[in-house]
Motif scaffolding. Structure first.
Motif, mmCIF file in Angstrom:
data_model
loop_
_atom_site.group_PDB
_atom_site.id
_atom_site.type_symbol
_atom_site.label_atom_id
_atom_site.label_comp_id
_atom_site.label_asym_id
_atom_site.label_seq_id
_atom_site.Cartn_x
_atom_site.Cartn_y
_atom_site.Cartn_z
ATOM 1 N N GLY A 518 -54.534 -55.743 -14.887
ATOM 2 C CA GLY A 518 -53.150 -57.137 -15.317
ATOM 3 C C GLY A 518 -52.768 -56.676 -16.532
ATOM 4 O O GLY A 518 -52.271 -57.207 -17.760
ATOM 5 N N LEU A 519 -53.349 -55.429 -16.750
ATOM 6 C CA LEU A 519 -52.644 -54.424 -17.795
ATOM 7 C C LEU A 519 -51.427 -53.824 -18.076
ATOM 8 O O LEU A 519 -51.511 -53.375 -16.416
ATOM 9 C CB LEU A 519 -54.419 -53.074 -18.545
ATOM 10 N N SER A 520 -51.014 -53.408 -18.998
ATOM 11 C CA SER A 520 -49.280 -53.261 -18.913
ATOM 12 C C SER A 520 -48.677 -51.825 -19.764
ATOM 13 O O SER A 520 -49.213 -52.091 -20.784
ATOM 14 C CB SER A 520 -48.108 -54.298 -19.761
ATOM 15 N N ALA A 521 -47.836 -50.931 -19.497
ATOM 16 C CA ALA A 521 -48.157 -49.706 -20.189
ATOM 17 C C ALA A 521 -47.314 -50.462 -21.468
ATOM 18 O O ALA A 521 -46.989 -51.343 -21.588
ATOM 19 C CB ALA A 521 -46.285 -49.586 -19.542
ATOM 20 N N GLY A 522 -47.549 -49.819 -23.089
ATOM 21 C CA GLY A 522 -47.091 -50.705 -23.984
ATOM 22 C C GLY A 522 -48.563 -51.257 -24.466
ATOM 23 O O GLY A 522 -48.470 -51.647 -25.713
ATOM 24 N N ASP A 523 -49.952 -51.906 -23.816
ATOM 25 C CA ASP A 523 -50.850 -52.894 -24.597
ATOM 26 C C ASP A 523 -51.327 -51.338 -25.612
ATOM 27 O O ASP A 523 -51.907 -50.542 -24.823
ATOM 28 C CB ASP A 523 -51.529 -53.462 -23.315
#
Ligand SMILES: [Zn+2]
Length: 597
Positions: A518-523
């Motif tokens: 559930g991690l995203s680019a920008g985190d």
């Protein structure tokens, strides 16, 4: 038709403003329109050069004439008496090779960003007066361009000419106190001018480029000592601290490179950086044939007001990318191991792009305008480079043709004969038809699978029949770019994301561990397994953890803390290596010799 007359002056270097006047003797009676292009050939993005026009005015013999903006790229002058002049001030502060630059040390421009086209006069001859600047320090400036001189002394300010607007805007102009070396190849004089604070071995550069250029002339000419398709060629180089890029023109190229890319005096070996520079120069030179003369039909003529769609950029950029490094090896400037390293890197780059299963090179070509030139954090998942994947399709096509007693070399000569030498554009199915004629068989399955489709290229089997072994292994740390030997530190697991210096996730790969958590680019990662997240700590996990291990991760998404559990995946075998196959049968070795020498 009376010529269109231009004057360009660098009066205000510290304001980065060129003053550019365009004069016509016979303006349209009911109001003459003037247009600036929206894009520059070779760089497929709507750039709207008119946005750099700071002010515009018009006058005729009697005084000022009304000038109105009627579209974002178009000005209309009111009725004029006799010759009409429109003058624009153009802001020029882009160090790239695509627009224009002006300061007290250097002036550079591409025609599309400074020269107005009077509507209806695309075919009119053009005269350009390039005015010498007067600011302190410009006394030693010279002019480097392949525009035809029309009174200007060699390397001098003064009058130049072109037979049409299309020709006018395909000869960028560099003005500076540059360094200069020259060499002969293909019966033509080749000049290299280098602007910027660089110390380099000019003789070495000229010697290596001469080999590469002559090899390319011979490829298209079909015999040693073949002639270039021009009388003079110019490499315009700007050397900066960090930079890399080029743009092709019909008899010149503009290159931006890092200082360290140029060959250092007294260093005999071809360093990685110098090899990259030679590859870039080779790439742009190859375009002299492939895209500047052999063109997709969609570019004949160019419509510079809007996107020119073609599904063939993979051929014009990919085939060029295939030959750029191959030319270094086949001309003897680098050895086969060095070439295999470059080829391995290209393959690894594609293997690390999940988008290769989503976008075909033909689709990538068509959508270059909105995708390749406008990348974002999801680009690796959604897109494939028509340069890199295109170069591998070119390799596969070359080896396939060689399996049928032809080659991509023969195909390029056919394209040159049928399209380059005649000016007839290549239709969208033209390349496939030519390849089928040369191979003597239907190649629909190849083109459907690898050009219009996203099937994995059968490179290992094609290379095996040419005496070359291809293998895969996991990457080794951040700097890994290919090569056969692992250093023992290969990661065992992958988090499925790239991390920037600030611990921010740059790309989260489709289907990878980070995406599943559930991690995203920008985190921004703050803790990894309960400890402060650092690049070293994450690298250590990649080496020492096992696939299936679960790691607690804390991160900020914008300003909100989030928690996730990362289930580590086995590190993908996405690093390609190539080597001469010691067990290759004699016929495969013979094919390898024909391919690489
Ligand atoms: Zn290119």
């Amino acid at each position: 038709m009376e010529p269109t007359r231009y004057t360009i002056a660098a009066h205000r270097p510290s304001a980065h403003l060129f003053e550019v006047a365009c004069t016509i003797d016979d303006p349209a009676r009911d109001g003459q329109r003037f247009v600036l292009p929206s894009w520059i050939p070779g760089s497929y993005l709507i750039r709207e050069f008119a946005r750099h026009v700071v002010s515009a005015r018009a006058h005729d013999a009697r005084g000022p004439v009304r000038l109105s903006k009627v579209a974002k790229d178009t000005w209309e002058a009111g009725p004029a008496t006799g010759p009409l002049t429109v003058t624009i001030d153009v802001y020029a502060h882009d160090v790239s090779v695509r627009t224009a630059y002006l300061d007290a040390t250097r002036a550079y421009f591409n025609g599309p960003s400074v020269f107005l086209l009077p509507e209806g006069r695309a075919q009119a001859p053009c005269i350009v007066d390039i005015v010498a600047p007067t600011h302190a320090g410009s006394e030693r400036w010279r002019v480097a361009t392949t525009l035809a001189r029309d009174g200007a002394a060699p390397w001098g300010f003064g009058r130049y000419r072109a037979s049409s607007y299309d020709e006018l805007i395909d000869h960028p102009v560099e003005m500076a106190d540059f360094q200069h070396v020259s060499f002969a190849a293909g019966g033509a004089t080749h000049d290299v001018v280098v602007t910027g604070r660089a110390r380099f071995d000019g003789e070495r550069l000229a010697r290596d480029l001469a080999k590469i250029c002559q090899w390319q002339c011979d490829l298209f000419g079909g015999a040693p000592g073949s002639r270039a398709p021009f009388d003079r060629y110019l490499f315009q180089v700007i050397a900066v601290g960090e930079g890399y890029g080029g743009l092709e023109h019909r008899s010149s190229t503009s290159l931006v490179c890092s200082r360290r890319d140029l060959p250092a005096p007294g260093v005999a070996k071809v360093t990685d950086d110098y090899r990259a520079f030679l590859g870039l120069a080779s790439h742009e030179y190859f375009h002299s044939w492939n895209v500047k003369r052999i063109k997709p039909a969609a570019f004949v003529p160019y419509d510079l007001a809007r996107e020119a769609y073609t599904r063939q950029l993979w051929a014009f950029e990919g085939i060029t990318s295939y030959y750029d490094d191959l030319a270094l090896a086949r001309s003897g400037v680098i050895d086969v191991d060095s070439y295999f390293e470059l080829l391995g890197r290209a393959m690894s780059g594609v293997l690390r792009t999940p988008g290769r299963a989503v976008q075909s090179v033909a689709d990538a070509s068509f959508d270059a305008w909105i995708k390749y030139y406008r990348p974002d954090e999801n680009t690796p998942n959604a897109c494939v480079s028509y340069y890199t994947k295109g170069s591998l399709v070119a390799l596969a096509l070359d080896l396939t043709l060689r399996d049928h007693d032809s080659s991509l070399d023969a195909l390029m000569r056919e394209l040159w004969r049928a399209h380059g030498a005649t000016g007839v554009g290549v239709p969208e199915d033209g390349l496939r038809k030519l390849a089928e004629r040369l191979a003597g068989r239907d190649l629909a399955a190849f083109f459907d699978a690898f050009v219009e489709g996203t099937d994995e290229l059968p490179l290992a089997s094609l290379l095996r029949t040419h005496g070359v072994a291809l293998g895969l292994r996991p990457a080794q740390g951040g700097k890994d770019k290919g090569g056969k030997k692992a250093n023992g530190d290969a990661p065992r697991v992958s988090i499925g994301a790239t991390i920037g210096a600030d611990m921010k996730l740059a790309n989260v790969f489709a289907g990878g561990a980070a995406e599943r958590a559930g991690l995203s680019a920008g985190d921004t990662l703050v803790a990894f397994d309960g400890l402060k997240a650092t690049a070293d700590r994450i690298d250590a996990y990649a080496r020492d953890a096992r696939p299936g291990d679960r790691i607690a991760v804390h991160a900020f998404r914008r300003d909100e803390l989030i928690e996730a559990t990362l289930e580590l995946a086995a590190a993908p075998e996405d690093t390609a290596w190539l080597a001469l196959d010691p067990d290759a049968p004699a016929d495969a070795v013979a094919r390898r010799e024909r391919w690489l020498s």
